[in-house]
Scaffold this motif. Structure first.
Motif, PDB file in Angstrom:
ATOM      1  N   VAL A  64       0.830  -1.214   0.000  1.00  0.00           N
ATOM      2  CA  VAL A  64       0.000   0.000   0.000  1.00  0.00           C
ATOM      3  C   VAL A  64       0.861   1.259   0.000  1.00  0.00           C
ATOM      4  O   VAL A  64       0.510   2.269  -0.606  1.00  0.00           O
ATOM      5  CB  VAL A  64      -0.984   0.042   1.205  1.00  0.00           C
ATOM      6  N   ARG A  65       2.009   1.176   0.651  1.00  0.00           N
ATOM      7  CA  ARG A  65       2.871   2.364   0.698  1.00  0.00           C
ATOM      8  C   ARG A  65       3.422   2.692  -0.694  1.00  0.00           C
ATOM      9  O   ARG A  65       3.547   3.857  -1.071  1.00  0.00           O
ATOM     10  CB  ARG A  65       4.045   2.132   1.662  1.00  0.00           C
ATOM     11  N   TYR A  66       3.732   1.638  -1.461  1.00  0.00           N
ATOM     12  CA  TYR A  66       4.268   1.890  -2.808  1.00  0.00           C
ATOM     13  C   TYR A  66       3.191   2.533  -3.680  1.00  0.00           C
ATOM     14  O   TYR A  66       3.481   3.363  -4.537  1.00  0.00           O
ATOM     15  CB  TYR A  66       4.764   0.594  -3.463  1.00  0.00           C
ATOM     16  N   LEU A  67       1.935   2.141  -3.442  1.00  0.00           N
ATOM     17  CA  LEU A  67       0.851   2.737  -4.227  1.00  0.00           C
ATOM     18  C   LEU A  67       0.756   4.235  -3.923  1.00  0.00           C
ATOM     19  O   LEU A  67       0.652   5.076  -4.817  1.00  0.00           O
ATOM     20  CB  LEU A  67      -0.481   2.050  -3.896  1.00  0.00           C
ATOM     21  N   GLU A  68       0.830   4.557  -2.627  1.00  0.00           N
ATOM     22  CA  GLU A  68       0.757   5.968  -2.228  1.00  0.00           C
ATOM     23  C   GLU A  68       1.898   6.761  -2.874  1.00  0.00           C
ATOM     24  O   GLU A  68       1.699   7.827  -3.453  1.00  0.00           O
ATOM     25  CB  GLU A  68       0.838   6.069  -0.700  1.00  0.00           C
ATOM     26  N   GLN A  69       3.107   6.168  -2.825  1.00  0.00           N
ATOM     27  CA  GLN A  69       4.268   6.856  -3.427  1.00  0.00           C
ATOM     28  C   GLN A  69       4.104   7.002  -4.930  1.00  0.00           C
ATOM     29  O   GLN A  69       4.475   8.022  -5.508  1.00  0.00           O
ATOM     30  CB  GLN A  69       5.548   6.066  -3.146  1.00  0.00           C
ATOM     31  N   ALA A  70       3.529   5.960  -5.562  1.00  0.00           N
ATOM     32  CA  ALA A  70       3.347   6.003  -7.017  1.00  0.00           C
ATOM     33  C   ALA A  70       2.478   7.188  -7.400  1.00  0.00           C
ATOM     34  O   ALA A  70       2.785   7.930  -8.336  1.00  0.00           O
ATOM     35  CB  ALA A  70       2.719   4.696  -7.498  1.00  0.00           C
ATOM     36  N   PHE A  71       1.373   7.390  -6.636  1.00  0.00           N
ATOM     37  CA  PHE A  71       0.469   8.492  -6.970  1.00  0.00           C
ATOM     38  C   PHE A  71       1.080   9.839  -6.608  1.00  0.00           C
ATOM     39  O   PHE A  71       0.992  10.790  -7.373  1.00  0.00           O
ATOM     40  CB  PHE A  71      -0.878   8.302  -6.279  1.00  0.00           C
ATOM     41  N   LYS A  72       1.725   9.887  -5.437  1.00  0.00           N
ATOM     42  CA  LYS A  72       2.275  11.172  -4.991  1.00  0.00           C
ATOM     43  C   LYS A  72       3.394  11.646  -5.912  1.00  0.00           C
ATOM     44  O   LYS A  72       3.559  12.827  -6.151  1.00  0.00           O
ATOM     45  CB  LYS A  72       2.804  11.047  -3.564  1.00  0.00           C
ATOM     46  N   ASN A  73       4.206  10.677  -6.413  1.00  0.00           N
ATOM     47  CA  ASN A  73       5.390  11.052  -7.201  1.00  0.00           C
ATOM     48  C   ASN A  73       5.218  10.784  -8.694  1.00  0.00           C
ATOM     49  O   ASN A  73       6.198  10.842  -9.434  1.00  0.00           O
ATOM     50  CB  ASN A  73       6.620  10.265  -6.712  1.00  0.00           C
ATOM     51  N   PHE A  74       3.993  10.449  -9.136  1.00  0.00           N
ATOM     52  CA  PHE A  74       3.753  10.066 -10.543  1.00  0.00           C
ATOM     53  C   PHE A  74       4.797   9.035 -10.979  1.00  0.00           C
ATOM     54  O   PHE A  74       5.436   9.172 -12.017  1.00  0.00           O
ATOM     55  CB  PHE A  74       3.811  11.290 -11.470  1.00  0.00           C
ATOM     56  N   ASP A  75       4.990   8.000 -10.160  1.00  0.00           N
ATOM     57  CA  ASP A  75       6.078   7.056 -10.374  1.00  0.00           C
ATOM     58  C   ASP A  75       5.507   5.744 -10.928  1.00  0.00           C
ATOM     59  O   ASP A  75       4.955   4.928 -10.194  1.00  0.00           O
ATOM     60  CB  ASP A  75       6.779   6.829  -9.021  1.00  0.00           C
ATOM     61  N   PHE A  76       5.694   5.538 -12.243  1.00  0.00           N
ATOM     62  CA  PHE A  76       5.103   4.358 -12.881  1.00  0.00           C
ATOM     63  C   PHE A  76       5.810   3.071 -12.493  1.00  0.00           C
ATOM     64  O   PHE A  76       5.219   2.002 -12.504  1.00  0.00           O
ATOM     65  CB  PHE A  76       5.057   4.537 -14.398  1.00  0.00           C
ATOM     66  N   ALA A  77       7.103   3.165 -12.132  1.00  0.00           N
ATOM     67  CA  ALA A  77       7.822   1.954 -11.708  1.00  0.00           C
ATOM     68  C   ALA A  77       7.190   1.405 -10.437  1.00  0.00           C
ATOM     69  O   ALA A  77       6.989   0.208 -10.287  1.00  0.00           O
ATOM     70  CB  ALA A  77       9.286   2.293 -11.472  1.00  0.00           C
ATOM     71  N   GLN A  78       6.844   2.325  -9.515  1.00  0.00           N
ATOM     72  CA  GLN A  78       6.194   1.883  -8.258  1.00  0.00           C
ATOM     73  C   GLN A  78       4.842   1.256  -8.562  1.00  0.00           C
ATOM     74  O   GLN A  78       4.444   0.263  -7.960  1.00  0.00           O
ATOM     75  CB  GLN A  78       5.975   3.092  -7.321  1.00  0.00           C
ATOM     76  N   LEU A  79       4.146   1.873  -9.522  1.00  0.00           N
ATOM     77  CA  LEU A  79       2.809   1.394  -9.850  1.00  0.00           C
ATOM     78  C   LEU A  79       2.869  -0.018 -10.438  1.00  0.00           C
ATOM     79  O   LEU A  79       2.068  -0.890 -10.098  1.00  0.00           O
ATOM     80  CB  LEU A  79       2.175   2.355 -10.866  1.00  0.00           C
ATOM     81  N   SER A  80       3.862  -0.248 -11.287  1.00  0.00           N
ATOM     82  CA  SER A  80       3.928  -1.581 -11.893  1.00  0.00           C
ATOM     83  C   SER A  80       4.345  -2.603 -10.835  1.00  0.00           C
ATOM     84  O   SER A  80       3.936  -3.764 -10.873  1.00  0.00           O
ATOM     85  CB  SER A  80       4.847  -1.601 -13.108  1.00  0.00           C
ATOM     86  N   GLN A  81       5.127  -2.157  -9.863  1.00  0.00           N
ATOM     87  CA  GLN A  81       5.497  -3.048  -8.753  1.00  0.00           C
ATOM     88  C   GLN A  81       4.248  -3.478  -7.978  1.00  0.00           C
ATOM     89  O   GLN A  81       4.066  -4.646  -7.643  1.00  0.00           O
ATOM     90  CB  GLN A  81       6.484  -2.293  -7.845  1.00  0.00           C
ATOM     91  N   VAL A  82       3.370  -2.512  -7.706  1.00  0.00           N
ATOM     92  CA  VAL A  82       2.127  -2.818  -6.983  1.00  0.00           C
ATOM     93  C   VAL A  82       1.281  -3.793  -7.808  1.00  0.00           C
ATOM     94  O   VAL A  82       0.754  -4.788  -7.295  1.00  0.00           O
ATOM     95  CB  VAL A  82       1.317  -1.524  -6.713  1.00  0.00           C
ATOM     96  N   ARG A  83       1.181  -3.509  -9.090  1.00  0.00           N
ATOM     97  CA  ARG A  83       0.353  -4.347  -9.964  1.00  0.00           C
ATOM     98  C   ARG A  83       0.912  -5.778 -10.007  1.00  0.00           C
ATOM     99  O   ARG A  83       0.174  -6.744  -9.844  1.00  0.00           O
ATOM    100  CB  ARG A  83       0.341  -3.744 -11.377  1.00  0.00           C
ATOM    101  N   HIS A  84       2.225  -5.928 -10.151  1.00  0.00           N
ATOM    102  CA  HIS A  84       2.832  -7.267 -10.164  1.00  0.00           C
ATOM    103  C   HIS A  84       2.514  -8.010  -8.877  1.00  0.00           C
ATOM    104  O   HIS A  84       2.141  -9.177  -8.895  1.00  0.00           O
ATOM    105  CB  HIS A  84       4.362  -7.169 -10.297  1.00  0.00           C
TER     106      HIS A  84
END
Ligand code: FAD
Length: 545
Positions: A64-84
């Protein structure tokens, strides 16, 4: 998994793939390679999952923390990590249902605005899950609802948001992957350390030079492909293969402290959404105790085991206590453990908590070493798939389908949580013991029952407070390749990470039972027990508990 037979195969046969490192990544690669029909070997320096893979928070999650960081930082690498992570969650739960289970996590909030924020965030989190996922969605709980679930939570909370992830017994899960690889024809051995390579005239690796650390004997292992899965230790193997390479891994230490289950007093886990250093901390019920963690700090002394220290105990308790009515104290800490995240180095000016947990398959053209770097427990299967896909395409020139998503692991086939009742009818042992045997060994429990029938003593518990039997030591030495007191107490059962006092108390009994199976004399029984006792003593001194 008879170790002497496996060692003989390592010495005499030539493999398509040799996987170095028996944590989640290495066991996963070995299983994938075996299932595609390649002749595969796996060697592990200490024991399966001895390093990071037995020291995780034990969550199967997207983060969940990576998801928050993905949205806050527009970070697609974090988002794909969450999705995986969320795509894999379903498969990890399905393939070893005796060792993994759904877990409800409760995030307390102190205002309705916070409640709304987490409800929206955790709803989005749920959207990333695989279509086959059957875990319930997130839910906003009123104060009285949450106090029913976790009665010891502070009266100051406003409400809580609950969501689901998975939880696994990480060490046994890793063992089950290695056992499945062996059952499907792979060669696997623990306590075998790779300390050099042989090369052909072009500098490409042709053999690994290893040592059987139980006997000190050399073991030369020939293979076409060498896959480095040594997690935080990956740079050592990379540089051994090619000294020109630069270091890639930035190990980060994370610790957990173990408290009595009653501190939180419910089956759900607690997620503390924000610590002073901008992280999350979990308090999670695990095998009758409460596991509190984790931290995230740079760590550079790889030769020293990263154990829980006094400063970390204080930090974790200070983080937890605002959420409790009755504060937890250092004297409540009954055990603890630390592990090293194998993070891939990025900008050295950033802290380790900013580094993405995704993985990378690296290929060194000069030596032909393949290294699987980074990653998480949750995505071990996907990481292995990417690695073996790469190995096939680049080095073996074949394309065979990956079938690990369909492979039920040893002990998981036809698992039935109620099977403990049959075990009870068969053995007459108490309910708690039969439940433990069913949950730990799954469909392999009847094989354990055969061992118990060999000797009345094997039916006796190791300690009256715990459901573990003396016969489990014999079983672990015979069928699960346990070679030391610590292999058994830390990883075949989890007593070392649950209760240091009791682990120390039973170490002589464990050494005796293991010695009877492995042919140790009295001097060796005593020295193995004493070595383990001093190790646990060192943990205590460092944590000051
Ligand atoms: C505190 C903490 C909490 C975590 N929590 C979670 C979580 O909740 N969920 C999640 O998905 N992930 C989590 N992770 C991440 C996850 O645990 C790791 O990514 C994963 O276990 C790494 O597995 P690995 O196989 O790459 O490394 P390891 O488990 O460290 O395995 C590498 C192995 O290589 C062996 N080895 C080293 N050198 C040699 C050699 N020369 N010869 C032979 N063998 C060798 C080592 O003995 C070791 O067993 C957490 C990590 C930490 C540290």
């Amino acid at each position: 998994m008879k170790r002497s037979d496996q060692l003989e195969q390592l010495r005499t046969e030539e493999f398509d793939c040799l996987v170095i490192g028996g944590g989640a990544s290495g066991a996963g690669c070995a299983l994938d390679s075996v299932l595609r029909g390649y002749k595969t070997a796996l060697v592990e320096k200490t024991d399966f999952a001895a390093e990071t893979s037995s020291k995780s928070t034990k969550l199967i999650h997207g983060g969940v923390r990576y998801l928050e960081q993905a949205f806050k930082n527009f970070d697609f690498a974090q988002l794909s990590q969450v999705r995986h992570g969320l795509e894999e969650r379903h498969t990890v739960l399905k393939n070893a249902p005796h060792l993994a289970r759904p877990l409800a996590l409760v995030t307390p909030v102190f205002s309705w605005i916070e409640g709304l924020y987490f409800t929206i965030g955790l709803t989005i989190y749920g959207w990333f899950a695989s279509g086959k996922d059957t875990l319930p969605g997130s839910k906003w709980l009123s104060k009285s609802e949450v106090k029913k679930r976790l009665p010891r939570l502070s009266d100051r909370i406003h409400s809580a948001v609950m969501y689901y992830d998975g939880q696994l017994d990480d060490a046994r899960y890793c063992l089950a992957i290695a056992q499945t690889a062996a059952a499907k024809g792979g060669t696997v051995a623990n306590h075998v350390e790779v300390n050099g390579f042989e090369r052909d005239e072009n500098g490409r690796l042709v053999a690994a030079l290893a040592t059987d650390l139980r006997t000190g004997e050399p073991v030369r292992i020939r293979a076409k492909v060498f896959i480095n899965c040594t997690g935080p230790f990956a740079d050592r193997i990379r540089l051994m293969a090619n000294p020109q390479l630069s270091e890639r891994i930035r190990p980060s230490k994370g610790v957990h402290a173990i408290l009595p289950y009653e501190i939180l007093g419910g089956e759900d886990a607690l997620l503390i959404p924000k610590t002073p250093d901008g992280r999350v901390v979990f308090a999670i019920p695990f095998q009758g105790k409460l596991m509190l963690g984790t931290t995230d700090d740079d760590y550079d002394n790889l030769a020293k085991e990263p154990i829980l220290d006094k400063r970390e105990v204080d930090f974790l308790l200070e983080t937890l206590n605002p959420y409790l009515n009755e504060k937890a104290q250092p004297e409540h800490v009954g055990a603890g453990f630390g592990g090293l995240r194998p993070l891939i180095a990025a900008d050295p000016s950033k802290g380790t908590k900013g580094l993405v947990r995704d993985h990378e398959v690296e290929y060194d053209q000069n030596s032909s070493l393949v290294s699987l770097l980074g990653g998480k427990w949750t995505t071990y299967r996907l990481m292995a798939k990417d690695t073996i896909d790469f190995v096939e395409e680049k080095l073996l020139g074949e394309q065979r389908p990956c079938i690990t998503d369909q492979q039920i692991l040893v002990g998981g086939d036809n698992f039935d949580a109620n099977q403990w009742q049959n075990l009870q009818q068969q053995t007459g042992l108490p309910e708690a013991i039969c439940k433990h045997l069913n949950q730990h060994y799954g469909s392999a429990a009847p094989q354990l029952v055969e061992v118990l029938a060999e000797n009345e003593t094997w039916r006796e518990p190791l300690h009256e407070q715990y459901p573990y039997l003396q016969g489990e030591v014999v079983y672990a030495a015979r069928y699960e390749m346990a070679c030391t007191v610590r292999d058994f107490l830390a990883r075949r059962i989890r007593l070392e990470i649950l209760d240091w006092d009791v682990a120390q108390q039973v170490s002589t009994k464990v050494a005796q039972a293991m010695g009877s199976e492995l042919g140790w004399d009295q001097a060796q029984i005593e020295s193995e027990a004493a070595a383990y006792g001093s190790l646990v003593q060192q943990f205590r001194v460092e944590a000051q508990v």
